[in-house]
Design an enzyme around this catalytic site. Structure first.
Site, mmCIF file in Angstrom:
data_model
loop_
_atom_site.group_PDB
_atom_site.id
_atom_site.type_symbol
_atom_site.label_atom_id
_atom_site.label_comp_id
_atom_site.label_asym_id
_atom_site.label_seq_id
_atom_site.Cartn_x
_atom_site.Cartn_y
_atom_site.Cartn_z
ATOM 1 N N HIS A 186 33.678 3.634 -0.334
ATOM 2 C CA HIS A 186 35.058 4.381 0.123
ATOM 3 C C HIS A 186 35.358 3.681 1.298
ATOM 4 O O HIS A 186 34.883 2.710 1.891
ATOM 5 C CB HIS A 186 34.386 5.672 0.444
ATOM 6 C CG HIS A 186 33.616 6.173 1.381
ATOM 7 N ND1 HIS A 186 32.190 5.652 1.456
ATOM 8 C CD2 HIS A 186 33.456 6.839 2.618
ATOM 9 C CE1 HIS A 186 31.581 6.171 2.483
ATOM 10 N NE2 HIS A 186 32.331 6.601 3.332
ATOM 11 N N HIS A 213 35.982 4.504 4.600
ATOM 12 C CA HIS A 213 35.505 4.666 6.230
ATOM 13 C C HIS A 213 35.039 3.383 6.838
ATOM 14 O O HIS A 213 34.438 2.505 6.120
ATOM 15 C CB HIS A 213 34.420 5.661 6.164
ATOM 16 C CG HIS A 213 35.043 7.073 6.141
ATOM 17 N ND1 HIS A 213 33.956 8.207 5.701
ATOM 18 C CD2 HIS A 213 36.250 7.441 6.093
ATOM 19 C CE1 HIS A 213 34.961 9.165 5.652
ATOM 20 N NE2 HIS A 213 35.973 9.056 5.941
ATOM 21 N N ASP A 265 32.894 2.585 8.862
ATOM 22 C CA ASP A 265 31.521 2.290 9.015
ATOM 23 C C ASP A 265 31.025 1.467 7.694
ATOM 24 O O ASP A 265 29.698 1.279 7.444
ATOM 25 C CB ASP A 265 30.487 3.209 9.642
ATOM 26 C CG ASP A 265 30.829 4.510 8.583
ATOM 27 O OD1 ASP A 265 31.782 4.962 8.063
ATOM 28 O OD2 ASP A 265 29.686 5.125 8.410
ATOM 29 N N HIS A 266 31.762 1.434 6.680
ATOM 30 C CA HIS A 266 31.444 0.976 5.421
ATOM 31 C C HIS A 266 32.392 -0.367 5.001
ATOM 32 O O HIS A 266 32.062 -1.292 4.177
ATOM 33 C CB HIS A 266 31.588 1.927 4.285
ATOM 34 C CG HIS A 266 30.685 2.996 4.368
ATOM 35 N ND1 HIS A 266 29.616 3.391 3.809
ATOM 36 C CD2 HIS A 266 30.971 4.119 5.482
ATOM 37 C CE1 HIS A 266 29.002 4.439 4.294
ATOM 38 N NE2 HIS A 266 29.614 4.900 5.256
ATOM 39 N N HIS A 293 32.916 13.406 -0.418
ATOM 40 C CA HIS A 293 32.710 12.959 0.892
ATOM 41 C C HIS A 293 34.144 12.635 1.354
ATOM 42 O O HIS A 293 35.077 12.861 2.378
ATOM 43 C CB HIS A 293 31.883 11.954 1.181
ATOM 44 C CG HIS A 293 31.816 11.265 2.320
ATOM 45 N ND1 HIS A 293 31.411 11.996 3.561
ATOM 46 C CD2 HIS A 293 32.101 10.032 2.827
ATOM 47 C CE1 HIS A 293 31.725 11.012 4.739
ATOM 48 N NE2 HIS A 293 31.898 9.766 4.133
ATOM 49 N N ASP A 328 28.030 7.625 1.079
ATOM 50 C CA ASP A 328 28.046 8.718 1.927
ATOM 51 C C ASP A 328 28.075 9.937 0.903
ATOM 52 O O ASP A 328 28.430 11.013 1.390
ATOM 53 C CB ASP A 328 29.099 9.052 2.863
ATOM 54 C CG ASP A 328 28.535 7.842 4.007
ATOM 55 O OD1 ASP A 328 27.659 7.151 3.941
ATOM 56 O OD2 ASP A 328 29.669 7.792 4.795
ATOM 57 N N HIS A 347 23.314 5.819 5.066
ATOM 58 C CA HIS A 347 22.949 6.086 6.375
ATOM 59 C C HIS A 347 21.305 6.498 6.479
ATOM 60 O O HIS A 347 20.963 7.119 5.416
ATOM 61 C CB HIS A 347 23.497 7.352 6.837
ATOM 62 C CG HIS A 347 25.012 7.148 7.202
ATOM 63 N ND1 HIS A 347 25.542 6.380 8.361
ATOM 64 C CD2 HIS A 347 26.269 7.200 6.322
ATOM 65 C CE1 HIS A 347 26.670 6.437 8.495
ATOM 66 N NE2 HIS A 347 27.336 6.658 7.265
HETATM 67 FE FE FE Z 1 29.384 6.397 6.340
HETATM 68 ZN ZN ZN Z 2 31.969 7.856 5.072
#
Ligand code: FE
Ligand code: ZN
Length: 252
Positions: A54, A56, A58-59, A113, A135, A173
């Protein structure tokens, strides 16, 4: 297919998929390029594909830098994330297949998410499998619903629950101890869950990753996979099914 687990950012995991000693590697959700470069350099491997679950940061935050070093490699993501995942070149839908490192993944649409979240499922000959679920699922819980409703997430979790029970879940995570502890309060009569919590607490000082999760264990201990369990639905005072799932989303 082997899976290498790299830690990144605060509590993210980045996964590298390998095929034996072959020099090619595929990365899943590179939130940061640095640990990926480090691993590739140390092992003399090169990157041949990026899989994103996805949009975001942090990915996907490492995509651009990785592309600079490995120009032209395919960058996979959901069709619904067009324009949101940097450098994306392949736009995937439910049921599509992707071959990386000589292994084939089937795409699952798992919105919740985010509205365009996908997961990559690699089935194994022994009846197990590997699910890269971003996530959507965490140890003892599910991801926050930023762009979708509990009803949409429920459909996605149903889809994941229907996979082979021995599926390894590679979530993005390290939240397991925190949420298994919280879940133990929601489902206090669940002996398997209290046993899981004890084992996690005993091992916490080692600081080892709790991934991969096992789908069978989530089905037995993660409340969000137990919307039709009589004990749990009694505890949350909701009828089994979507009502119990909604109720869990309200109280957590
Ligand atoms: Fe994340
Ligand atoms: Zn995420």
């Amino acid at each position: 297919m082997q899976v290498i687990t790299l830690r990144a950012l605060a509590d993210n995991y980045i996964y590298l998929l390998l095929d034996g000693d072959a020099p090619e590697a595929t990365v899943v959700d590179p939130g940061d390029a640095a640990p990926v470069f480090k691993y590739l350099k140390e092992t003399g491997r090169r990157l041949t594909a990026i899989l994103n679950t996805h949009h975001h940061g942090d990915h996907t935050g490492g995509n651009r830098e990785l592309l600079k070093r490995f120009p032209g490699i395919p960058v996979y993501g959901g069709a619904g994330d067009r324009g949101r995942i940097p450098t994306q070149t392949v736009f995937l839908m439910e049921g599509d297949e992707v071959t990386v490192c000589r292994s084939k993944a089937r795409i699952l649409d798992v919105p919740g998410h985010t509205r365009a979240h996908i997961a990559y499922f690699f089935s194994s000959a022994d009846g197990s499998g590997d699910l890269f679920s971003g996530d959507t699922v965490f140890g003892g819980t599910i991801g926050n619903m930023f762009e979708e409703t509990p009803d949409v997430m429920y459909e996605s979790i149903q889809k994941i629950r229907a996979l082979p029970r021995q599926t390894r879940i590679w979530c993005s995570h390290e939240y397991t101890l925190q949420y298994v502890r919280e879940s133990a309060g929601i489902d206090p009569g669940n002996v398997r869950l209290s046993g899981r919590l004890k084992a996690l607490e005993a091992a916490a000082h080692l600081g080892k990753p709790t991934v991969p999760l096992l789908l069978e264990e989530e089905c037995a201990t993660n409340p969000f996979f137990r919307w039709d369990d009589p004990d749990l639905t009694t505890h949350v005072s909701a009828p089994p099914g979507i009502a119990a799932f909604r109720r869990l989303c309200e109280i957590t």
